[in-house]
Design a protein around this motif. Structure first.
Motif, PDB file in Angstrom:
ATOM      1  N   ASN A 260      48.551  38.469  70.591  1.00  0.00           N
ATOM      2  CA  ASN A 260      49.624  39.033  69.762  1.00  0.00           C
ATOM      3  C   ASN A 260      49.756  40.554  69.889  1.00  0.00           C
ATOM      4  O   ASN A 260      50.528  41.173  69.163  1.00  0.00           O
ATOM      5  N   TYR A 261      48.962  41.139  70.787  1.00  0.00           N
ATOM      6  CA  TYR A 261      48.941  42.604  70.923  1.00  0.00           C
ATOM      7  C   TYR A 261      48.981  42.998  72.388  1.00  0.00           C
ATOM      8  O   TYR A 261      48.510  42.255  73.243  1.00  0.00           O
ATOM      9  N   HIS A 262      49.533  44.175  72.666  1.00  0.00           N
ATOM     10  CA  HIS A 262      49.323  44.710  74.012  1.00  0.00           C
ATOM     11  C   HIS A 262      48.814  46.148  73.923  1.00  0.00           C
ATOM     12  O   HIS A 262      49.162  46.892  73.008  1.00  0.00           O
ATOM     13  N   GLN A 263      47.966  46.484  74.895  1.00  0.00           N
ATOM     14  CA  GLN A 263      47.278  47.770  74.857  1.00  0.00           C
ATOM     15  C   GLN A 263      48.191  48.873  75.379  1.00  0.00           C
ATOM     16  O   GLN A 263      48.911  48.691  76.349  1.00  0.00           O
ATOM     17  N   ILE A 264      48.157  50.013  74.700  1.00  0.00           N
ATOM     18  CA  ILE A 264      48.945  51.173  75.108  1.00  0.00           C
ATOM     19  C   ILE A 264      48.090  52.042  76.023  1.00  0.00           C
ATOM     20  O   ILE A 264      47.067  52.584  75.599  1.00  0.00           O
ATOM     21  N   GLU A 265      48.469  52.169  77.257  1.00  0.00           N
ATOM     22  CA  GLU A 265      47.769  53.012  78.231  1.00  0.00           C
ATOM     23  C   GLU A 265      46.273  52.726  78.232  1.00  0.00           C
ATOM     24  O   GLU A 265      45.831  51.610  78.036  1.00  0.00           O
TER      25      GLU A 265
END
Length: 276
Positions: A260-265
């Motif tokens: 449910n999440y995606h990592q930023i950089e």
């Protein structure tokens, strides 16, 4: 006068194992010297005459366990710690949050408040402070008292100032505090939007909805099961498209909520994707 050392090295290992097996708090990666020093301090303050007495109390009194964990995990924190993280907040995350009419931020495990004050400064410099609320919570009421005072040692300001500049600070850091002998008091305007209260991440429930939750270097003491419980709490507390920031040794990657999440950089910041 030196404090008497009550606890032996092998007893420290027993205690770490016991607390992990009984409650799920994992201190196995914790510095042994620091852990032993704090356990000895607990024995002294709480007048335990032997290691056996301390061990029995920790394992059989869940209320006392809370105090034990408080004492062991008093976080050493600093303002703008890991400046690249704050730079990412300043440049990438806050412009997104600026589109909301009210920005609610939760600094979980805020200890003596350095991170919450850093956040207040960041919001001031991005012209978002007037429409923000910062909730700082910690298990330990005594560290929150220190946070409320806004008073910190003068000798730490050199480091804090360097961190601030590296994070993209816009002003002279000393503009934010008044020095008095060997301590400084931060400007009271930094507290106007700051709400400090006790909260236990393991047992307490969600208390609001947020666009940004910051919890750095707290979950490293929890086993997988406790981490999952806290991640579920954060997920319940985070609005869709909100952000979750963790410490450098912490990750959502192997959790049940990862999808449910995606990592930023490369920063330890995750964005919650819209889901039902």
């Amino acid at each position: 006068m030196l404090e008497p050392s009550i606890v032996k090295d092998e007893e420290v290992e027993y205690l770490i194992k016991d607390v992990y097996e009984r409650y799920g708090y994992d201190f196995s990666e914790y510095s042994r010297a620091s852990f032993k020093r704090r356990v000895n301090r607990i024995c002294l303050i709480d007048r335990f005459t032997s290691f056996a007495e301390l061990r029995y109390t920790v394992l059989n009194d869940p209320e006392y366990l809370k105090r034990f964990v408080e004492e062991i995990t008093v976080n050493v924190t600093e303002m703008f710690r890991d400046p690249h993280f704050f730079k990412a907040l300043r440049e990438k995350i806050l412009p997104q949050l600026g589109t909301y009419p009210l920005i609610r931020i939760w600094v979980a495990g805020c200890s003596t408040g350095e991170e919450a004050y850093s956040m207040a400064i960041l919001l001031k410099e991005t012209n978002l402070y007037h429409k923000s609320l910062i909730y700082g919570t910690d298990l330990n009421p005594s560290v929150l008292e220190k946070a409320r005072s806004g008073v910190f040692p003068l000798q730490q300001m050199k480091l804090y100032s360097e961190n601030y500049m590296l994070s993209g600070g816009k002003k002279d850091f000393s503009d934010y505090y008044t020095a008095n002998y060997d301590s400084v008091k931060f400007d009271k305007s930094l507290k106007e939007k700051l709400i400090l209260s006790t909260h236990n991440l393991v047992s307490d429930s969600s208390f609001n909805s947020f666009q940004l939750i910051i919890c750095r270097n707290v979950l490293i003491y929890f086993d997988r099961e406790l981490q999952e419980r806290v991640f579920k709490l954060f997920d319940n507390s985070l609005e869709n498209l909100g952000y979750l920031a963790l410490g450098s040794k912490e990750t959502l990657r192997f959790s049940k909520l990862d999808k449910n999440y995606h990592q930023i950089e490369d920063q330890r910041i995750w964005k919650k994707t819209e889901h039902m």
